[in-house]
Design a protein around this motif. Structure first.
Motif, PDB file in Angstrom:
ATOM      1  N   LEU A  90       0.822  -1.210   0.000  1.00 59.21           N
ATOM      2  CA  LEU A  90       0.000   0.000   0.000  1.00 59.21           C
ATOM      3  C   LEU A  90       0.860   1.266   0.000  1.00 59.21           C
ATOM      4  CD1 LEU A  90      -2.803  -1.153   2.445  1.00 59.21           C
ATOM      5  CD2 LEU A  90      -2.994  -0.822  -0.034  1.00 59.21           C
ATOM      6  N   ASN A  91       1.934   1.267   0.788  1.00 59.12           N
ATOM      7  CA  ASN A  91       2.829   2.430   0.805  1.00 59.12           C
ATOM      8  C   ASN A  91       3.504   2.639  -0.544  1.00 59.12           C
ATOM      9  OD1 ASN A  91       2.501   3.559   3.398  1.00 59.12           O
ATOM     10  ND2 ASN A  91       3.720   1.912   4.291  1.00 59.12           N
ATOM     11  N   ASP A  92       3.829   1.539  -1.206  1.00 58.66           N
ATOM     12  CA  ASP A  92       4.460   1.609  -2.519  1.00 58.66           C
ATOM     13  C   ASP A  92       3.513   2.234  -3.552  1.00 58.66           C
ATOM     14  OD1 ASP A  92       6.458   1.026  -4.526  1.00 58.66           O
ATOM     15  OD2 ASP A  92       5.247  -0.720  -5.115  1.00 58.66           O
ATOM     16  N   LEU A  93       2.221   2.022  -3.384  1.00 59.66           N
ATOM     17  CA  LEU A  93       1.245   2.466  -4.385  1.00 59.66           C
ATOM     18  C   LEU A  93       0.577   3.803  -4.068  1.00 59.66           C
ATOM     19  CD1 LEU A  93      -0.539  -0.959  -4.990  1.00 59.66           C
ATOM     20  CD2 LEU A  93       1.127   0.166  -6.468  1.00 59.66           C
ATOM     21  N   LYS A  94       0.784   4.357  -2.890  1.00 57.79           N
ATOM     22  CA  LYS A  94      -0.019   5.514  -2.485  1.00 57.79           C
ATOM     23  C   LYS A  94       0.188   6.760  -3.336  1.00 57.79           C
ATOM     24  CE  LYS A  94       2.513   6.529   1.642  1.00 57.79           C
ATOM     25  NZ  LYS A  94       2.439   6.747   3.057  1.00 57.79           N
ATOM     26  N   ASN A  95       1.298   6.875  -4.014  1.00 60.85           N
ATOM     27  CA  ASN A  95       1.529   8.046  -4.871  1.00 60.85           C
ATOM     28  C   ASN A  95       1.337   7.743  -6.355  1.00 60.85           C
ATOM     29  OD1 ASN A  95       2.151   9.764  -2.702  1.00 60.85           O
ATOM     30  ND2 ASN A  95       4.233   8.934  -2.631  1.00 60.85           N
ATOM     31  N   ASP A  96       0.869   6.545  -6.658  1.00 62.18           N
ATOM     32  CA  ASP A  96       0.664   6.145  -8.053  1.00 62.18           C
ATOM     33  C   ASP A  96      -0.551   6.885  -8.620  1.00 62.18           C
ATOM     34  OD1 ASP A  96       0.504   4.765 -10.501  1.00 62.18           O
ATOM     35  OD2 ASP A  96       1.242   2.934  -9.568  1.00 62.18           O
ATOM     36  N   ASP A  99      -1.727   6.474 -11.863  1.00 62.22           N
ATOM     37  CA  ASP A  99      -2.422   5.649 -12.854  1.00 62.22           C
ATOM     38  C   ASP A  99      -3.204   4.571 -12.102  1.00 62.22           C
ATOM     39  OD1 ASP A  99      -3.288   3.903 -14.827  1.00 62.22           O
ATOM     40  OD2 ASP A  99      -1.357   3.843 -15.875  1.00 62.22           O
ATOM     41  N   GLN A 100      -4.502   4.813 -11.923  1.00 67.72           N
ATOM     42  CA  GLN A 100      -5.328   3.937 -11.095  1.00 67.72           C
ATOM     43  C   GLN A 100      -5.394   2.509 -11.637  1.00 67.72           C
ATOM     44  OE1 GLN A 100      -9.454   5.083 -10.594  1.00 67.72           O
ATOM     45  NE2 GLN A 100      -9.525   4.104  -8.596  1.00 67.72           N
ATOM     46  N   GLU A 101      -5.549   2.349 -12.929  1.00 64.22           N
ATOM     47  CA  GLU A 101      -5.638   1.002 -13.512  1.00 64.22           C
ATOM     48  C   GLU A 101      -4.341   0.227 -13.297  1.00 64.22           C
ATOM     49  OE1 GLU A 101      -8.267  -0.703 -14.729  1.00 64.22           O
ATOM     50  OE2 GLU A 101      -9.407   1.024 -14.027  1.00 64.22           O
ATOM     51  N   ALA A 102      -3.210   0.875 -13.507  1.00 67.65           N
ATOM     52  CA  ALA A 102      -1.915   0.228 -13.300  1.00 67.65           C
ATOM     53  C   ALA A 102      -1.717  -0.100 -11.829  1.00 67.65           C
ATOM     54  CB  ALA A 102      -0.781   1.117 -13.802  1.00 67.65           C
ATOM     55  N   ALA A 103      -2.145   0.802 -10.946  1.00 68.62           N
ATOM     56  CA  ALA A 103      -2.014   0.566  -9.508  1.00 68.62           C
ATOM     57  C   ALA A 103      -2.859  -0.619  -9.062  1.00 68.62           C
ATOM     58  CB  ALA A 103      -2.410   1.823  -8.733  1.00 68.62           C
ATOM     59  N   ILE A 104      -4.060  -0.742  -9.611  1.00 65.85           N
ATOM     60  CA  ILE A 104      -4.929  -1.875  -9.269  1.00 65.85           C
ATOM     61  C   ILE A 104      -4.278  -3.181  -9.714  1.00 65.85           C
ATOM     62  CG2 ILE A 104      -7.124  -3.002  -9.854  1.00 65.85           C
ATOM     63  CD1 ILE A 104      -8.370  -0.142  -9.902  1.00 65.85           C
ATOM     64  N   GLU A 105      -3.725  -3.195 -10.906  1.00 59.96           N
ATOM     65  CA  GLU A 105      -3.055  -4.406 -11.418  1.00 59.96           C
ATOM     66  C   GLU A 105      -1.838  -4.748 -10.560  1.00 59.96           C
ATOM     67  OE1 GLU A 105      -2.547  -7.709 -13.682  1.00 59.96           O
ATOM     68  OE2 GLU A 105      -4.232  -6.319 -13.823  1.00 59.96           O
ATOM     69  N   LYS A 106      -1.043  -3.738 -10.235  1.00 59.02           N
ATOM     70  CA  LYS A 106       0.150  -3.949  -9.410  1.00 59.02           C
ATOM     71  C   LYS A 106      -0.238  -4.436  -8.012  1.00 59.02           C
ATOM     72  CE  LYS A 106       4.417  -1.481  -8.215  1.00 59.02           C
ATOM     73  NZ  LYS A 106       5.112  -0.183  -8.286  1.00 59.02           N
ATOM     74  N   TYR A 107      -1.286  -3.840  -7.442  1.00 61.38           N
ATOM     75  CA  TYR A 107      -1.770  -4.244  -6.113  1.00 61.38           C
ATOM     76  C   TYR A 107      -2.207  -5.711  -6.120  1.00 61.38           C
ATOM     77  CZ  TYR A 107      -4.728  -4.505  -1.968  1.00 61.38           C
ATOM     78  OH  TYR A 107      -5.306  -4.887  -0.781  1.00 61.38           O
ATOM     79  N   ALA A 108      -3.004  -6.082  -7.106  1.00 67.43           N
ATOM     80  CA  ALA A 108      -3.492  -7.458  -7.196  1.00 67.43           C
ATOM     81  C   ALA A 108      -2.340  -8.442  -7.340  1.00 67.43           C
ATOM     82  CB  ALA A 108      -4.462  -7.595  -8.366  1.00 67.43           C
ATOM     83  N   ASP A 109      -1.363  -8.093  -8.170  1.00 67.14           N
ATOM     84  CA  ASP A 109      -0.206  -8.960  -8.388  1.00 67.14           C
ATOM     85  C   ASP A 109       0.620  -9.123  -7.112  1.00 67.14           C
ATOM     86  OD1 ASP A 109       1.618 -10.463 -10.152  1.00 67.14           O
ATOM     87  OD2 ASP A 109       2.979  -8.778  -9.794  1.00 67.14           O
ATOM     88  N   GLN A 110       0.943  -8.002  -6.474  1.00 65.90           N
ATOM     89  CA  GLN A 110       1.786  -8.059  -5.274  1.00 65.90           C
ATOM     90  C   GLN A 110       1.057  -8.697  -4.101  1.00 65.90           C
ATOM     91  OE1 GLN A 110       3.247  -4.070  -4.634  1.00 65.90           O
ATOM     92  NE2 GLN A 110       4.793  -4.262  -6.220  1.00 65.90           N
ATOM     93  N   LEU A 111      -0.245  -8.419  -3.954  1.00 67.56           N
ATOM     94  CA  LEU A 111      -1.007  -9.010  -2.855  1.00 67.56           C
ATOM     95  C   LEU A 111      -1.132 -10.522  -3.025  1.00 67.56           C
ATOM     96  CD1 LEU A 111      -2.622  -8.587  -0.249  1.00 67.56           C
ATOM     97  CD2 LEU A 111      -4.653  -8.243  -1.688  1.00 67.56           C
ATOM     98  N   SER A 112      -1.381 -10.970  -4.244  1.00 63.59           N
ATOM     99  CA  SER A 112      -1.495 -12.412  -4.464  1.00 63.59           C
ATOM    100  C   SER A 112      -0.173 -13.125  -4.171  1.00 63.59           C
ATOM    101  CB  SER A 112      -1.983 -12.725  -5.883  1.00 63.59           C
ATOM    102  OG  SER A 112      -1.069 -12.271  -6.844  1.00 63.59           O
ATOM    103  N   LYS A 113       0.944 -12.489  -4.509  1.00 58.65           N
ATOM    104  CA  LYS A 113       2.253 -13.075  -4.199  1.00 58.65           C
ATOM    105  C   LYS A 113       2.499 -13.111  -2.693  1.00 58.65           C
ATOM    106  CE  LYS A 113       4.419 -11.879  -8.575  1.00 58.65           C
ATOM    107  NZ  LYS A 113       5.360 -10.989  -9.266  1.00 58.65           N
TER     108      LYS A 113
END
Length: 68
Positions: free
Chosen positions: A16-22, A24-38
């Protein structure tokens, strides 16, 4: 080894801290889903599973292993 929820919580906060300044919402959602699943996969695979049962011949069976 028992599951350590504090480690999963730490990983989620880092994501979440890594994404808070992102911006691009669509890219952030994809990155969040990828990192959370890992992070969840790592968390689940860190457990030791103990299985107890009965064999076909009627004897007790116990085994220990890791989720892969």
């Amino acid at each position: 080894m028992a599951l350590v929820t504090a480690l999963l919580k730490k990983d989620i906060k880092e994501i979440l801290n890594d994404l808070k300044n992102d911006t691009d919402q669509e890219a952030a959602i994809e990155k969040y889903a990828d990192q959370l699943s890992k992070a969840i996969e790592t968390y689940v695979k860190s457990a030791t599973v103990i299985v107890t049962g009965t064999s076909i011949s009627g004897g007790a069976v116990t085994g220990t292993g890791q989720i892969q």
